[in-house]
Scaffold this active site. Sequence first.
Site, PDB file in Angstrom:
ATOM      1  N   SER A 192     124.408   7.588  58.358  1.00  0.00           N
ATOM      2  CA  SER A 192     125.727   7.636  58.983  1.00  0.00           C
ATOM      3  C   SER A 192     125.618   8.371  60.303  1.00  0.00           C
ATOM      4  O   SER A 192     124.663   9.119  60.547  1.00  0.00           O
ATOM      5  CB  SER A 192     126.712   8.380  58.070  1.00  0.00           C
ATOM      6  OG  SER A 192     127.924   8.702  58.732  1.00  0.00           O
TER       7      SER A 192
ATOM      8  N   TYR B 225     129.087  15.124  52.426  1.00  0.00           N
ATOM      9  CA  TYR B 225     128.679  13.837  52.992  1.00  0.00           C
ATOM     10  C   TYR B 225     127.688  14.047  54.132  1.00  0.00           C
ATOM     11  O   TYR B 225     126.670  13.351  54.214  1.00  0.00           O
ATOM     12  CB  TYR B 225     129.922  13.100  53.473  1.00  0.00           C
ATOM     13  CG  TYR B 225     129.705  11.667  53.896  1.00  0.00           C
ATOM     14  CD1 TYR B 225     129.520  10.665  52.946  1.00  0.00           C
ATOM     15  CD2 TYR B 225     129.732  11.301  55.235  1.00  0.00           C
ATOM     16  CE1 TYR B 225     129.353   9.339  53.322  1.00  0.00           C
ATOM     17  CE2 TYR B 225     129.572   9.982  55.619  1.00  0.00           C
ATOM     18  CZ  TYR B 225     129.375   9.010  54.667  1.00  0.00           C
ATOM     19  OH  TYR B 225     129.219   7.699  55.046  1.00  0.00           O
TER      20      TYR B 225
END
Length: 260
Positions: free
Chosen positions: A148, A161
């Site tokens: 990401s 995350y």
Amino acid sequence: MRFNGKVVVITGGSSGIGLAAGQLFAREGARVVLMARNEARGQEAAAAIKASGGPDATPAQVLFVAGDAARDADCRRCVDAAVARYGRLDILFNNAGVIYVDRDVMATTEQEWDETIGATLKSIFLMSKYAIPHIAAAGGGSIINNSSIFGLVGGTGVAAYCAAKGGVITLTKAMALDHAAQNIRVNCVCPGSVQTAMLEKEMNDQGGIEAELPKYAARHPLNRISTPEEVASVVAFLASSDASFVTGIAMPVDGGRSAW
């Protein structure tokens, strides 16, 4: 057909980037194995890929395996099922992951931390552990991990995350070095905001899609979010012979966001 006769396993394959990747690989000749936790949604995804067709408009060859990519036994079972059905394994796309928003380290529960690390990072370790011997036996191949933008830079309210996605990048580099001699290339993609059900839930949790979408778009220099198909096309490039001398990279697919 770039993937004619190749076999690809995709985790988190029932929707979003995973489903888009499965459709693209199938159109280009691959036999596709999808893994996801939701049986009904996974079967629907497999049917959609099969109906969309493979080369020459023939039905695509697709297998769905229900399972949790953070569980050792499920990962082994998925890989074994792929090899039992198709006789080989060439490509692994580790796409599974979860996110909790509005969670700094103080607000994150131990359960949320463990689930995020498990689904997003541990899953790559487990799936790769069982896939690599078969990819090596096929003469080599490719592993693509889904990281990401938050693996490259920090983000607010997504501490677990960020930790997981940062780990994906360094794990990718370690695997690229460890398995180069087996002719296995290992790379990862780093998407920005992507139009998926996960992002829609995130926006709804923060105030609604209509209000939040322009804000998300404005975070990217191209002033929009990406489609799953745009990320899938980069995954396919990294899996293909077009990227035959590319390994150990973290490729942003973020509309320029990481350039700021």
